[in-house]
Design a protein around this motif. Structure first.
Motif, PDB file in Angstrom:
ATOM      1  N   TYR A 110       0.979  -1.664  -0.049  1.00 26.16           N
ATOM      2  CA  TYR A 110       0.097  -0.314  -0.133  1.00 26.16           C
ATOM      3  C   TYR A 110       0.907   0.873   0.142  1.00 26.16           C
ATOM      4  CZ  TYR A 110      -3.844   3.162   1.537  1.00 26.16           C
ATOM      5  OH  TYR A 110      -4.603   4.349   1.602  1.00 26.16           O
ATOM      6  N   ASP A 111       0.816   1.767  -1.123  1.00 29.63           N
ATOM      7  CA  ASP A 111       1.562   2.931  -1.149  1.00 29.63           C
ATOM      8  C   ASP A 111       1.037   4.254  -1.088  1.00 29.63           C
ATOM      9  OD1 ASP A 111       3.062   5.658  -2.203  1.00 29.63           O
ATOM     10  OD2 ASP A 111       4.345   3.705  -3.818  1.00 29.63           O
ATOM     11  N   ILE A 112       1.310   4.865   0.314  1.00 23.02           N
ATOM     12  CA  ILE A 112       0.594   6.232   0.991  1.00 23.02           C
ATOM     13  C   ILE A 112       0.544   7.524   0.658  1.00 23.02           C
ATOM     14  CG2 ILE A 112      -0.453   6.504   2.985  1.00 23.02           C
ATOM     15  CD1 ILE A 112      -0.020   3.786   4.508  1.00 23.02           C
ATOM     16  N   HIS A 113       0.502   7.827  -0.418  1.00 27.58           N
ATOM     17  CA  HIS A 113       0.852   9.401  -0.681  1.00 27.58           C
ATOM     18  C   HIS A 113       0.242  10.135  -0.446  1.00 27.58           C
ATOM     19  CE1 HIS A 113       0.855   7.849  -5.528  1.00 27.58           C
ATOM     20  NE2 HIS A 113       1.292   6.663  -5.052  1.00 27.58           N
ATOM     21  N   GLU A 114      -1.179  10.176   1.202  1.00 30.18           N
ATOM     22  CA  GLU A 114      -1.931  11.235   1.604  1.00 30.18           C
ATOM     23  C   GLU A 114      -2.054  10.835   3.170  1.00 30.18           C
ATOM     24  OE1 GLU A 114      -1.833  14.391   0.491  1.00 30.18           O
ATOM     25  OE2 GLU A 114      -0.693  14.143  -2.187  1.00 30.18           O
ATOM     26  N   LEU A 153       5.558   4.710   2.076  1.00 27.47           N
ATOM     27  CA  LEU A 153       5.414   6.358   3.163  1.00 27.47           C
ATOM     28  C   LEU A 153       6.032   7.240   1.969  1.00 27.47           C
ATOM     29  CD1 LEU A 153       5.390   5.587   6.773  1.00 27.47           C
ATOM     30  CD2 LEU A 153       3.315   5.035   5.036  1.00 27.47           C
ATOM     31  N   ALA A 154       5.331   7.979   1.434  1.00 29.49           N
ATOM     32  CA  ALA A 154       5.284   9.220   0.551  1.00 29.49           C
ATOM     33  C   ALA A 154       6.106  10.237   1.457  1.00 29.49           C
ATOM     34  CB  ALA A 154       4.279   9.339  -0.647  1.00 29.49           C
ATOM     35  N   GLU A 155       6.149  10.222   2.446  1.00 33.80           N
ATOM     36  CA  GLU A 155       6.103  11.815   3.628  1.00 33.80           C
ATOM     37  C   GLU A 155       6.819  11.454   4.649  1.00 33.80           C
ATOM     38  OE1 GLU A 155       6.722  15.290   5.012  1.00 33.80           O
ATOM     39  OE2 GLU A 155       5.636  15.035   2.939  1.00 33.80           O
ATOM     40  N   THR A 276      -4.002  24.358   6.942  1.00 35.36           N
ATOM     41  CA  THR A 276      -4.460  23.055   7.547  1.00 35.36           C
ATOM     42  C   THR A 276      -3.302  21.938   8.124  1.00 35.36           C
ATOM     43  OG1 THR A 276      -3.945  22.415   5.210  1.00 35.36           O
ATOM     44  CG2 THR A 276      -5.923  23.297   5.122  1.00 35.36           C
ATOM     45  N   GLU A 277      -4.049  21.476   8.897  1.00 35.62           N
ATOM     46  CA  GLU A 277      -3.243  20.237  10.090  1.00 35.62           C
ATOM     47  C   GLU A 277      -2.646  19.530   8.740  1.00 35.62           C
ATOM     48  OE1 GLU A 277      -3.154  17.196  13.014  1.00 35.62           O
ATOM     49  OE2 GLU A 277      -4.892  18.411  12.642  1.00 35.62           O
ATOM     50  N   HIS A 278      -3.167  19.328   7.668  1.00 39.33           N
ATOM     51  CA  HIS A 278      -2.774  18.095   6.290  1.00 39.33           C
ATOM     52  C   HIS A 278      -1.577  18.577   5.682  1.00 39.33           C
ATOM     53  CE1 HIS A 278      -3.076  15.102   3.513  1.00 39.33           C
ATOM     54  NE2 HIS A 278      -3.209  15.514   2.439  1.00 39.33           N
ATOM     55  N   TYR A 279      -1.994  19.886   5.670  1.00 35.84           N
ATOM     56  CA  TYR A 279      -0.035  20.313   4.998  1.00 35.84           C
ATOM     57  C   TYR A 279       0.510  21.080   5.476  1.00 35.84           C
ATOM     58  CZ  TYR A 279      -2.377  19.636   0.202  1.00 35.84           C
ATOM     59  OH  TYR A 279      -3.076  18.993  -0.915  1.00 35.84           O
ATOM     60  N   MET A 280       0.483  21.230   6.420  1.00 35.10           N
ATOM     61  CA  MET A 280       1.059  22.260   7.329  1.00 35.10           C
ATOM     62  C   MET A 280       2.421  21.158   8.157  1.00 35.10           C
ATOM     63  SD  MET A 280      -0.584  23.954  10.176  1.00 35.10           S
ATOM     64  CE  MET A 280       0.386  24.958  10.962  1.00 35.10           C
ATOM     65  N   LYS A 281       1.965  19.793   7.432  1.00 40.37           N
ATOM     66  CA  LYS A 281       3.174  18.632   8.159  1.00 40.37           C
ATOM     67  C   LYS A 281       4.843  18.472   7.215  1.00 40.37           C
ATOM     68  CE  LYS A 281       0.298  17.083  12.424  1.00 40.37           C
ATOM     69  NZ  LYS A 281      -0.290  16.066  12.949  1.00 40.37           N
ATOM     70  N   LYS A 282       3.704  19.175   6.122  1.00 43.60           N
ATOM     71  CA  LYS A 282       4.396  18.081   4.879  1.00 43.60           C
ATOM     72  C   LYS A 282       5.404  18.751   4.757  1.00 43.60           C
ATOM     73  CE  LYS A 282       1.685  16.239   1.794  1.00 43.60           C
ATOM     74  NZ  LYS A 282       1.297  15.352   0.442  1.00 43.60           N
ATOM     75  N   GLU A 283       6.360  18.060   3.795  1.00 44.20           N
ATOM     76  CA  GLU A 283       7.442  18.996   2.420  1.00 44.20           C
ATOM     77  C   GLU A 283       7.279  18.521   1.211  1.00 44.20           C
ATOM     78  OE1 GLU A 283      11.444  17.236   4.204  1.00 44.20           O
ATOM     79  OE2 GLU A 283      11.728  18.093   5.518  1.00 44.20           O
ATOM     80  N   LEU A 284       6.243  19.425   1.048  1.00 46.04           N
ATOM     81  CA  LEU A 284       6.136  19.432  -0.091  1.00 46.04           C
ATOM     82  C   LEU A 284       6.550  19.170  -2.067  1.00 46.04           C
ATOM     83  CD1 LEU A 284       3.520  23.206  -0.925  1.00 46.04           C
ATOM     84  CD2 LEU A 284       3.411  20.460   0.171  1.00 46.04           C
ATOM     85  N   THR A 285       6.176  18.081  -2.298  1.00 48.04           N
ATOM     86  CA  THR A 285       6.806  18.145  -3.440  1.00 48.04           C
ATOM     87  C   THR A 285       7.349  18.724  -4.081  1.00 48.04           C
ATOM     88  OG1 THR A 285       5.629  15.827  -3.621  1.00 48.04           O
ATOM     89  CG2 THR A 285       6.985  15.868  -5.602  1.00 48.04           C
TER      90      THR A 285
END
Length: 374
Positions: A110-114, A153-155, A276-285
């Motif tokens: 399972y490749d978890i993109h998000e 995991l992608a992130e 948004t909590e979803h994007y605040m933690k991410k290092e964006l592609t």
């Protein structure tokens, strides 16, 4: 040993030319000697036969419900016929399909993109109690279906949610055209945003940029619905002629986006997102893509993003709701071209030396080889 290993990548959501699925993972596995299939929606251009990757097209349903039912069932039947050693799927809606495909003789990844759980909690069109219920229900369903599966995991921060998952980060492939490309001449008053155009990805904040700075042209390059495009032009109002959207109701291939990076001497690549909590933690592609192309970044000053930008000295962070702060950042890059160029070079160097697909490719192949030895 790898020559006989059959790998099937599965998606009903993503385009067959998706950068992570096709250009990175499928091509890397093919290069490593695996027999690679990709079951994904049909497309006019198809997949380059010279790649050696076999594309099995399925109907592209416009209705999400039909895609999740008819599309998933069609994909399941095609996938089962292939009797793969490894099934590698990319969409949460395919969890039941992947569960049905799992048996004692194969492996399922399972490749978890998000971060889908956090994403559900932010669906504003749902009442808050319903959001919480949907997130909990999804988490339980995911746990049930993936008990005997591997997780990729992608992130980085997804490890907090899936501690047993293995990170294969979505870093870019080093582009030789970008290595040769040098920012020469006058920096243009043009901003670029690449990727899907949505409100949570800053579409409406970016639409205000020509109003904040009277010299700026804002360029969106990525899939954008007609409704979103109309709203963007409406927000820009009297300055809507300085909005360019390439991708209204159409997918923009990776190659076309890369050409766009080279087309102009961009002032900056933007990622001014709302909180948004979803994007605040991410290092964006898109950070890595802007850096790969040697373009300075202007993005929101979320703590994770601010740390990243400061670490690699590749841009400026701003309060996404402070127009003056955004204007000051634009003016700084415009009035300090040498500093702007250095930010771009810093980012390019970081991608070429550290933040690129080479190391992630090795991790992906190592996972597959370990599974093959089980």
């Amino acid at each position: 040993m790898n020559e006989k290993k059959r790998v099937v990548h599965l998606t009903t959501v993503h385009h067959p030319h998706d950068p992570r699925i096709y250009h990175k993972e499928c091509k890397s596995l093919k290069k490593a000697g695996f027999d690679v299939y990709l079951i994904a929606k049909e497309t006019e251009t198809g997949i380059d036969r010279e790649s050696g990757i076999k594309h099995i097209p399925i109907k592209d349903y416009k209705s999400r419900w039909e895609r999740m039912t008819k599309g998933a069932w069609t994909l399941y039947k095609q996938a089962k016929k292939l009797k793969a050693d490894v099934y590698h799927f990319h969409d949460p809606e395919l969890l039941p399909v992947a569960w049905l495909l799992k048996n004692r003789r194969n492996h399922v990844i399972y490749d978890i993109h998000e971060d889908y759980i956090t994403s559900m909690l932010q669906k504003e069109y749902l009442p808050k109690p319903l959001r919480k219920f949907a997130a909990k229900a999804y988490k339980k369903m995911e746990q049930f279906f993936t008990k005997k599966m591997e997780r990729i995991l992608a992130e980085k921060y997804y490890k907090d949610i899936y501690p047993d998952g293995e990170c294969v980060l979505n870093y870019p492939m080093v582009n030789t055209a970008f290595i040769k490309h040098q920012r020469k001449g006058k920096i243009e008053d043009k901003l670029i945003y690449t990727g899907n155009v949505t409100d949570v990805r800053g579409a409406f904040l970016h639409a205000k940029l020509p109003l904040i700075d009277e010299k700026i042209t804002m360029n969106y390059i990525g899939k954008c619905s007609t409704e979103f495009a109309d709203e963007i032009y409406h927000i820009a109002g009297s300055q809507s002629d300085r909005i360019q959207i390439n991708g209204v109701n159409q997918y923009i291939p990776k190659e076309e986006i890369e050409q766009a990076y080279l087309k102009h001497n961009w002032l900056a690549g933007v990622a001014i997102f709302p909180e948004t909590e979803h994007y605040m933690k991410k290092e964006l592609t898109k950070f890595f893509e802007y850096m790969n192309a040697g373009i300075p970044i202007i993005c929101s000053n979320f703590p994770v993003w601010k740390h990243f930008i400061n670490q690699y000295r590749c841009g400026i962070t701003v309060d996404p709701h402070n127009d003056q702060e955004i204007k000051d950042a634009l003016d700084y890059l415009r009035n300090h071209p040498d500093a702007a160029k250095q930010m771009g070079e810093n980012g390019k160097k970081a991608v070429q030396e550290q933040l690129n697909w080479r190391a992630e490719e090795e991790k992906l192949i190592a996972i597959y080889q370990r599974l093959g030895n089980k």
